[in-house]
Design a protein around this motif. Structure first.
Motif, PDB file in Angstrom:
ATOM      1  N   VAL A  99      27.787 -19.002  40.419  1.00  0.00           N
ATOM      2  CA  VAL A  99      27.679 -18.279  39.057  1.00  0.00           C
ATOM      3  C   VAL A  99      28.936 -18.343  38.285  1.00  0.00           C
ATOM      4  N   ASP A 100      29.030 -18.838  37.119  1.00  0.00           N
ATOM      5  CA  ASP A 100      30.286 -18.547  36.312  1.00  0.00           C
ATOM      6  C   ASP A 100      30.429 -17.368  35.695  1.00  0.00           C
ATOM      7  N   PRO A 101      31.263 -16.425  35.967  1.00  0.00           N
ATOM      8  CA  PRO A 101      31.053 -15.314  35.046  1.00  0.00           C
ATOM      9  C   PRO A 101      31.711 -15.416  33.754  1.00  0.00           C
ATOM     10  N   GLY A 102      32.416 -16.403  33.472  1.00  0.00           N
ATOM     11  CA  GLY A 102      32.838 -16.801  32.099  1.00  0.00           C
ATOM     12  C   GLY A 102      34.374 -16.207  31.708  1.00  0.00           C
ATOM     13  N   SER A 103      34.454 -15.012  32.214  1.00  0.00           N
ATOM     14  CA  SER A 103      35.815 -14.364  31.848  1.00  0.00           C
ATOM     15  C   SER A 103      35.857 -13.214  32.938  1.00  0.00           C
ATOM     16  N   ALA A 104      37.330 -12.872  33.009  1.00  0.00           N
ATOM     17  CA  ALA A 104      37.497 -11.824  33.838  1.00  0.00           C
ATOM     18  C   ALA A 104      36.684 -10.364  33.554  1.00  0.00           C
ATOM     19  N   ALA A 105      36.484 -10.344  32.277  1.00  0.00           N
ATOM     20  CA  ALA A 105      35.607  -9.116  31.724  1.00  0.00           C
ATOM     21  C   ALA A 105      34.068  -9.154  32.236  1.00  0.00           C
ATOM     22  N   GLY A 106      33.650 -10.719  32.177  1.00  0.00           N
ATOM     23  CA  GLY A 106      32.400 -11.068  32.520  1.00  0.00           C
ATOM     24  C   GLY A 106      32.000 -10.702  34.231  1.00  0.00           C
ATOM     25  N   LEU A 107      33.563 -11.036  34.903  1.00  0.00           N
ATOM     26  CA  LEU A 107      33.301 -10.791  36.425  1.00  0.00           C
ATOM     27  C   LEU A 107      33.181  -9.207  36.647  1.00  0.00           C
ATOM     28  N   ASP A 108      34.086  -8.456  36.039  1.00  0.00           N
ATOM     29  CA  ASP A 108      33.961  -7.060  36.296  1.00  0.00           C
ATOM     30  C   ASP A 108      32.482  -6.484  35.842  1.00  0.00           C
ATOM     31  N   GLY A 109      32.166  -6.886  34.634  1.00  0.00           N
ATOM     32  CA  GLY A 109      30.990  -6.443  34.354  1.00  0.00           C
ATOM     33  C   GLY A 109      29.725  -6.727  35.149  1.00  0.00           C
ATOM     34  N   ALA A 110      29.774  -8.006  35.941  1.00  0.00           N
ATOM     35  CA  ALA A 110      28.579  -8.308  37.012  1.00  0.00           C
ATOM     36  C   ALA A 110      28.585  -7.170  38.211  1.00  0.00           C
ATOM     37  N   ILE A 111      29.956  -7.123  38.566  1.00  0.00           N
ATOM     38  CA  ILE A 111      30.065  -6.243  39.473  1.00  0.00           C
ATOM     39  C   ILE A 111      29.951  -4.635  39.181  1.00  0.00           C
ATOM     40  N   ALA A 112      30.213  -4.128  38.198  1.00  0.00           N
ATOM     41  CA  ALA A 112      29.826  -2.874  37.578  1.00  0.00           C
ATOM     42  C   ALA A 112      28.348  -2.583  37.557  1.00  0.00           C
ATOM     43  N   LYS A 113      27.799  -3.839  36.952  1.00  0.00           N
ATOM     44  CA  LYS A 113      26.218  -3.653  36.901  1.00  0.00           C
ATOM     45  C   LYS A 113      25.384  -3.511  38.055  1.00  0.00           C
ATOM     46  N   ALA A 114      25.903  -4.465  38.858  1.00  0.00           N
ATOM     47  CA  ALA A 114      25.216  -4.487  40.562  1.00  0.00           C
ATOM     48  C   ALA A 114      25.521  -3.101  41.284  1.00  0.00           C
ATOM     49  N   TYR A 115      26.838  -2.571  41.052  1.00  0.00           N
ATOM     50  CA  TYR A 115      27.134  -1.117  41.555  1.00  0.00           C
ATOM     51  C   TYR A 115      26.178  -0.131  41.124  1.00  0.00           C
TER      52      TYR A 115
END
Length: 332
Positions: free
Chosen positions: A184-200
Motif C-alpha cells: 500500500v502506497d500512503p502517498g506522503s509522509a502525512a499519509g503514512l502518519d495518518g494511517a498509523i494514527a487511524k489504526a491506533y
C-alpha cells in the motif's frame, strides 16, 4: 559619592572583564541546524548549553546532510554538525577524517537511526508469537488492507523516499504477495502518519515501514519486527536497487548518527566544551517523546530545547560540568 561611583565602575569593569574573558575562552562557534525535527532540537540544545553553560557565542547556520557534511569534510566549516547521519556519505566522511578536516565526536543517537517494519504494541502484546516479519506475514487477517479486507496490507515509505523502493524490495524478498498481502502506497509522509494514527485510535492492526526517532513513535507505541535473518551485505545491495530482480531477505542496518566537529575547532576549543561534545547523546525514546511534545504544542526547536532542559536535568547534567549545570539551570 565619587569614591562610591569609582568603586561601582571598577566592579562593573571587573565583571565585564570576567564575562569577556569567559566568552573569549570559548569564542564564536558555528552550529549547523538541520531541517528535520530531531536535528533541529538537538542543535538548539547545543546552542543553549554552549551559550549559557560555557559562555560561547553561538552562530546557527542552516544545513542539511549532504551539503553540511561535504562542507565540513572539504572546508572545515561549520564547527559542529550535531546530528550527522554519516552512513549516507561514507566516502566523504572517511576522506574528511583522513585529511584531518573533521573529527567524529559523540554518538548523537546511541540507539542509531532505526528503519524497519513496525506493528502497534497492542497487537504485539495480544500476539506474543509475532516477533519477526515472517511471523507477521502468517497473519494477513490481523493487518487488513483498507481497500480489500480479505488481504493484508504492508505500507511502504512515502513516494520519493529511498525507503519506498527499499520496502518494495523487502515485500518481494519476503514473498509478502504470496502470503496474502498488498503493498500500500500512503502517498506522503502525512499519509503514512495518518494511517498509523487511524489504526491506533481504532485499535486495529497495521504493518509497514517507519523509522525512529520520530514524533509519531513518541506518541504511539509501536514495535519493530525482527528481520528474521542477519544483515547480508550482498542481499542489502540488491534491496537498495529497485531494479534488482531477485531480492533476498536481510536485516536493515542501523544508521550511525554522530556529532561531527571540525578539526580546527577541536584543536582550539575549550577542553570543557569538547568534553561536552564528546559525551552528549540521547536515546530514541527520549528524543521521540520530546518531538511528540513539540508537535502537540507546535513548538520550535528552541522551545523544545528549553522544555527538555527544564524537564530532564537528570539526563543532561551528566553531559556537562557541575559549574556549567548551575549556570544553565539559572538561565532557564
Amino acid at each position: 559619592m565619587k569614591s562610591l561611583l569609582a568603586s561601582t565602575c571598577l566592579a562593573f569593569g571587573l565583571l565585564a572583564g570576567a564575562a569577556a574573558g569567559q566568552a573569549a575562552e570559548c569564542g564564536t562557534v558555528t552550529i549547523a541546524t538541520m531541517n528535520w525535527q530531531s536535528a533541529e532540537v538537538l542543535s538548539s540544545v547545543d546552542e543553549m548549553i554552549l551559550t549559557e553553560g560555557y559562555g560561547c557565542e553561538v552562530e546557527m547556520t542552516t544545513g542539511d546532510t549532504v551539503p553540511t557534511i561535504t562542507a565540513m569534510a572539504e572546508k572545515g566549516q561549520p564547527d559542529i554538525a550535531p546530528e550527522a547521519w554519516i552512513d549516507a556519505l561514507p566516502d566523504i566522511v572517511k576522506k574528511g577524517v583522513d585529511q584531518k578536516k573533521i573529527v567524529i565526536a559523540a554518538t548523537a543517537l546511541p540507539d542509531g537511526g532505526i528503519n524497519g517494519w513496525w506493528i502497534p504494541k497492542y497487537i504485539a502484546d495480544a500476539h506474543p508469537d509475532i516477533k519477526t516479519i515472517q511471523d507477521a506475514l502468517q497473519h494477513p487477517d490481523l493487518f487488513p488492507d483498507p481497500e480489500d479486507p480479505a488481504r493484508g496490507a504492508v505500507y511502504t515509505g512515502p513516494q520519493g523516499w529511498g525507503a519506498a523502493g527499499i520496502t518494495a524490495q523487502f515485500y518481494k524478498a519476503y514473498d509478502a504477495e504470496k502470503a496474502g498481502f498488498t503493498l500500500v502506497d500512503p502517498g506522503s509522509a502525512a499519509g503514512l502518519d495518518g494511517a498509523i494514527a487511524k489504526a491506533y485510535e481504532q485499535k486495529k492492526g497495521w504493518l509497514g515501514f517507519y523509522w525512529s526517532p520520530t514524533a509519531l513513535l513518541g506518541k504511539y507505541e509501536m514495535v519493530k519486527l525482527d528481520w528474521g535473518v542477519p544483515f547480508d551485505a550482498a542481499a542489502w545491495k540488491c534491496i537498495t536497487v529497485p531494479e534488482c530482480p531477485d531480492p533476498k531477505p536481510s536485516a536493515w542496518p542501523v544508521d550511525h548518527v554522530v556529532t561531527l566537529i571540525s578539526t580546527k575547532f577541536s584543536e582550539t576549543a575549550d577542553p570543557a566544551v569538547l568534553d561536552y561534545l564528546n559525551t552528549r547523546g540521547w536515546s530514541n525514546d527520549t528524543v521521540g517523546k520530546l518531538m511528540a511534545w513539540m508537535t502537540d504544542n507546535q513548538a520550535t526547536g528552541k522551545e523544545g530545547a528549553r522544555h527538555f532542559l527544564k524537564e530532564n536535568a537528570a539526563i543532561w547534567e551528566k553531559w556537562v560540568s557541575p559549574e556549567a549545570a548551575g549556570k544553565i539551570k539559572a538561565a532557564l
